[in-house]
Each structure stands twice: as C-alpha cells, then as structure tokens.
Design a protein around this motif. Structure first.
Motif, mmCIF file in Angstrom:
data_model
loop_
_atom_site.group_PDB
_atom_site.id
_atom_site.type_symbol
_atom_site.label_atom_id
_atom_site.label_comp_id
_atom_site.label_asym_id
_atom_site.label_seq_id
_atom_site.Cartn_x
_atom_site.Cartn_y
_atom_site.Cartn_z
ATOM 1 N N GLU A 1 9.490 -20.839 21.242
ATOM 2 C CA GLU A 1 9.673 -22.144 20.612
ATOM 3 C C GLU A 1 8.390 -22.646 19.948
ATOM 4 O OE1 GLU A 1 12.247 -25.120 19.445
ATOM 5 O OE2 GLU A 1 12.688 -23.277 20.552
ATOM 6 N N ASP B 1 13.242 -26.350 25.212
ATOM 7 C CA ASP B 1 12.627 -26.965 24.025
ATOM 8 C C ASP B 1 11.683 -28.099 24.421
ATOM 9 O OD1 ASP B 1 14.143 -25.238 22.574
ATOM 10 O OD2 ASP B 1 15.623 -26.712 21.922
ATOM 11 N N GLU B 2 12.109 -28.915 25.374
ATOM 12 C CA GLU B 2 11.287 -30.053 25.811
ATOM 13 C C GLU B 2 10.019 -29.585 26.514
ATOM 14 O OE1 GLU B 2 11.585 -33.302 25.175
ATOM 15 O OE2 GLU B 2 13.237 -32.689 23.867
ATOM 16 N N TYR C 1 6.435 -25.085 16.058
ATOM 17 C CA TYR C 1 5.371 -26.097 16.018
ATOM 18 C C TYR C 1 4.154 -25.596 15.241
ATOM 19 C CZ TYR C 1 8.100 -28.534 19.545
ATOM 20 O OH TYR C 1 9.101 -29.184 20.208
ATOM 21 N N ARG D 1 7.603 -28.518 23.905
ATOM 22 C CA ARG D 1 7.052 -29.708 23.249
ATOM 23 C C ARG D 1 6.005 -30.378 24.138
ATOM 24 N NH1 ARG D 1 11.565 -31.956 22.338
ATOM 25 N NH2 ARG D 1 11.917 -30.961 20.332
#
Length: 433
Positions: free
Chosen positions: A348, A301-302, A352, A305
């Motif tokens: 993921e 996830d990071e 966003y 991001r």
C-alpha cells in the motif's frame, strides 16, 4: 460494524494461536470461517484473492522432497558422522550444530531442518551425558538466522518472495546473506562464551558415540541417488530461476512430482503424504483468510496510512520502523501471521509515493526472521524444537529461553539497522539531497 467484527475475530484468533491451547490450524481456519459466515467476504474472494496458493504449493513441494530424502537416512548419517568427526567434544559439537543447522535452514528451510536435526542432537547429547539446552538453543537461533539468508530458508521470506516478483532467490542471498552471516558469527562467539565453562565441566561418554556405525543409518539404494540428484537440481533451479524465467513454485512442484514418480515403486506415495506437515499448510490457508478479512474492511490500508503519517513519509524512518516493528512483534507472536499482515501494508506504500520499496522488504524480512528468536512462540521452527524436546523429556523453559533470546534479538536488530542504513538508506538520502 464490519471493521469491529473483523478486528475482533482477528485479535481473538491471534490470542488463541499464541496460547497454543487449541491447534493453531484449527484456530486460523475457524477465524476464517467466522469471517465467511459474517459476510465480510465471499468464498470467491477467499480462494481467488486472499489465499496465496503459490506459497502453499511451494511449501508442500519442499515437504515432499525432504520427506523422501529423509527416508534414505542421509540426514541422520551426516549428523552422526559430524559428531564423530569432532570426537564428541562439547564446544566443537556446539559450533558444528550451529553451522549444520544454519546451512540446512538456508538451503532447505528452517522448519524442515529442525525436524531432521533435533532428534539426532537429542540422541547425541544423551549419549554424551551433555545438557541439551545449549544445543537446542543453538539450533533455534541458528535456524532463524540461517533461514534469513535465502528465499526458501524461512516461511516469511517465502511469502515475501511470492508477493514481490522481482525479488529472486539470488536477490535474497545478495542482500540478506551478508548481515545474516555477521549475526551468525556473533551468535557462535556468544554461545561459546556463555556455555564454555559449564560444558567443559561435564564428563562426556565419548566411547559410545565413537562406536556407532554411521553407515547403518544410510540406506544405499537407487532412492538415495534419485533423492539427492533431484534435490540438488531443484535447489539449482531456485538459484537460476530468474535466468530460466520459471517461477519458484513451478520448479519446486516439478522437483517434488518428479521424485514421487521416480521413487513410486520403492516407497508408496501415501506414506510420503503422511509425512507432509498438513497442519502447517492448513494453518497458512487459515492465516491468509484471516488477513484477507482485514484487507477487505480496509484495516490494512489504515495501518499503512498510520505508518506513513507517523514517519511523515520519511523513507529512512519508514524502513527502520518496519525493521523494529517486525522484529519486536515477531518475538511475541509467530512471524508467519505477522508477515502475512504486513505484506499488503507495504504494498500500500506505493499509493503514497514510495516507489522503491526493496529496502523496506529487506527490513521486513530481517525483522521477522531475526525477531523470531526472542521467544519460543516467535517462529514456527521454535515451536517445533520445543515440541520435539518436550516429547524427549528435555523441556525448554519458556523464561530461560527468553533470557537468552531477547538479548540476541536486540543485538541482531541493532546490527541490521546499521546494515540497512549504510547499504540502502545512506546512498538513497545522498541521491535525493
């Protein structure tokens, strides 16, 4: 603490996989076991959420189909007949090697293709007293470029196809085959220019090749016709699976089981299973458990991001960044673990606001497949070729290969960037501006 532990296990495992000091399947399985012992996740999580059994089953099925067909001598017959058709001439042989490998990699898969063709090419070059390096280089480059063109051609494409339901066998051909073909044509031209003068100077022993009876390689039995028929039907099923509404894994498994049943009296199932590349399959299983650990602690996830923040959510920048990151990383590490790590990252992106991810998937596929040409550890097919060559006392020097591989990869990534931008990003930018 769990983030540091999962990261450390993952990095150490990757390093050991790259060095190849220990069997890579053992390394991957050991890493996954350590994650289980440390309590990062449970066995339930691993076997239900993280191991992609569809990919494992698809690879297993193709290995069974090819193992049975190979027993008929069909592939050896094709290779010898091809060499005789070009009369052992070095340059036509080089071009033909590229074409056969690329087509085989697109229709079968690149690891299987190199396992079939490398021993034959080594035999032919030895007979003709030709240097093996140009031909082994051609096989590696062609296998990765040809494998990029279809869903089943390269393990990264199989993994992407299994992860994204709407990307069908035909989708891969329509979207990736054009740019793969362009890169392939450039590669042939470059190889001919690079090796033309040195190969023409070699005094070849064509007579020995021409007197080989190619027919002696092929075993004309019912198993030959059964194998070819089932293999063709299975590949047809891949092409039509979107219209048939049957999953690729089911088609492959059905073909493999059917052929096992049809040939059971001619060749024992145990002998076929001995030919299955169990190390590769268990490497995948271990790999999925390693990447699952990163997902479990939130590292994936990071990473997603971080990419979004770096590109400021710009759709075009994100697609191009994925292409180049995957291309450059796949040259340093095996593209299979890299793609396994990137699939959940791209998934993921939807959270966003990026809803149309197809160009990003194509960027990942192209980068991973073409980037694998940079070094001998960039793709599984490369490692297989290097191992077969070393076993025949025709070792491929790591640095020498890299001096050819890196320029090819950089050119391929530039061409792929232009292709992705013109075909997908420019129309998208025009619609949103």
């Amino acid at each position: 603490m769990s983030v540091i532990l999962a990261s450390t296990i993952f990095i150490i495992s990757y390093f050991l996989i790259m060095t190849e000091k220990i069997n890579r399947a053992v390394v991957a399985l050991s890493g996954g076991t350590l994650l289980l012992l440390s309590g990062i996740y449970t066995t339930n999580d691993v076997f239900i959420r993280y191991i992609d059994w569809n990919t494992i089953a698809l690879l297993f099925s193709m290995m069974v189909l090819i193992a049975i067909t190979e027993k008929t001598g069909l592939f050896s017959y094709i290779a010898v007949r091809f060499a005789q058709q070009v009369k052992g001439e070095p340059i036509p042989l080089l071009i033909g090697t590229c074409v056969l490998t690329a087509v085989g990699s697109a229709l079968l898969d690149n690891v299987t293709t190199v396992l079939i063709f490398v021993p034959i090419i080594l035999k032919i070059t030895k007979l003709l007293t030709l240097p093996s390096f140009p031909y082994l280089l051609a096989i590696i480059l062609s296998s990765n470029i040809g494998g990029a063109a279809t869903l089943i051609g390269d393990p990264p494409n199989i993994m992407i196809g299994q992860a994204v339901d709407h990307l069908t066998f035909l989708s891969f051909i329509v979207h990736l085959a054009p740019v793969a073909l362009f890169n392939f044509m450039f590669m042939i031209a470059a190889l001919v220019l690079l090796f033309r003068s040195s190969l023409k100077k070699v005094q070849t022993n064509k007579h020995e090749l021409m007197v080989i009876d190619a027919e002696s390689y092929i075993i004309k039995s019912p198993m030959l016709y059964k194998s070819v028929t089932v293999l063709l039907v299975t590949i047809s099923g891949f092409v039509l699976h979107a219209f048939l509404h049957i999953e690729l894994t089911i088609i492959a498994l059905s073909g493999a089981i059917l052929l096992l049943l049809l040939t059971e009296k001619e060749i024992a199932t145990e002998r076929i299973f001995e030919k299955v590349e169990w190390v590769t399959l268990f490497f995948f299983i271990g790999l999925f458990t390693l990447v699952g650990g990163l997902q479990e602690v939130g590292i994936i996830d990071e990473l997603a991001r971080a990419i979004i923040l770096y590109t400021d959510g710009n759709y075009a920048y994100t697609a191009i960044l994925i292409l180049w990151i995957s291309g450059l990383f796949s040259g340093v590490i095996d593209n299979i673990p890299f793609v396994a790590a990137m699939i959940p990252v791209i998934n993921e992106f939807e959270s966003y606001g990026m809803l149309y991810l197809d160009p990003i998937w194509w960027s990942l596929a192209l980068g991973a497949c073409l980037g694998g040409n940079a070094t001998l550890v960039g793709a599984s097919a490369n490692v297989v070729v290097a191992g077969l060559a070393e076993g025949a006392n025709q070792r491929i020097p790591f640095i020498r290969f890299m001096l050819y591989g890196i320029p090819f990869v950089l050119f391929s990534l530039v061409i792929s960037t232009i292709y992705i931008y013109l075909r997908y990003l420019l129309p998208y930018i025009g619609q949103t501006s």
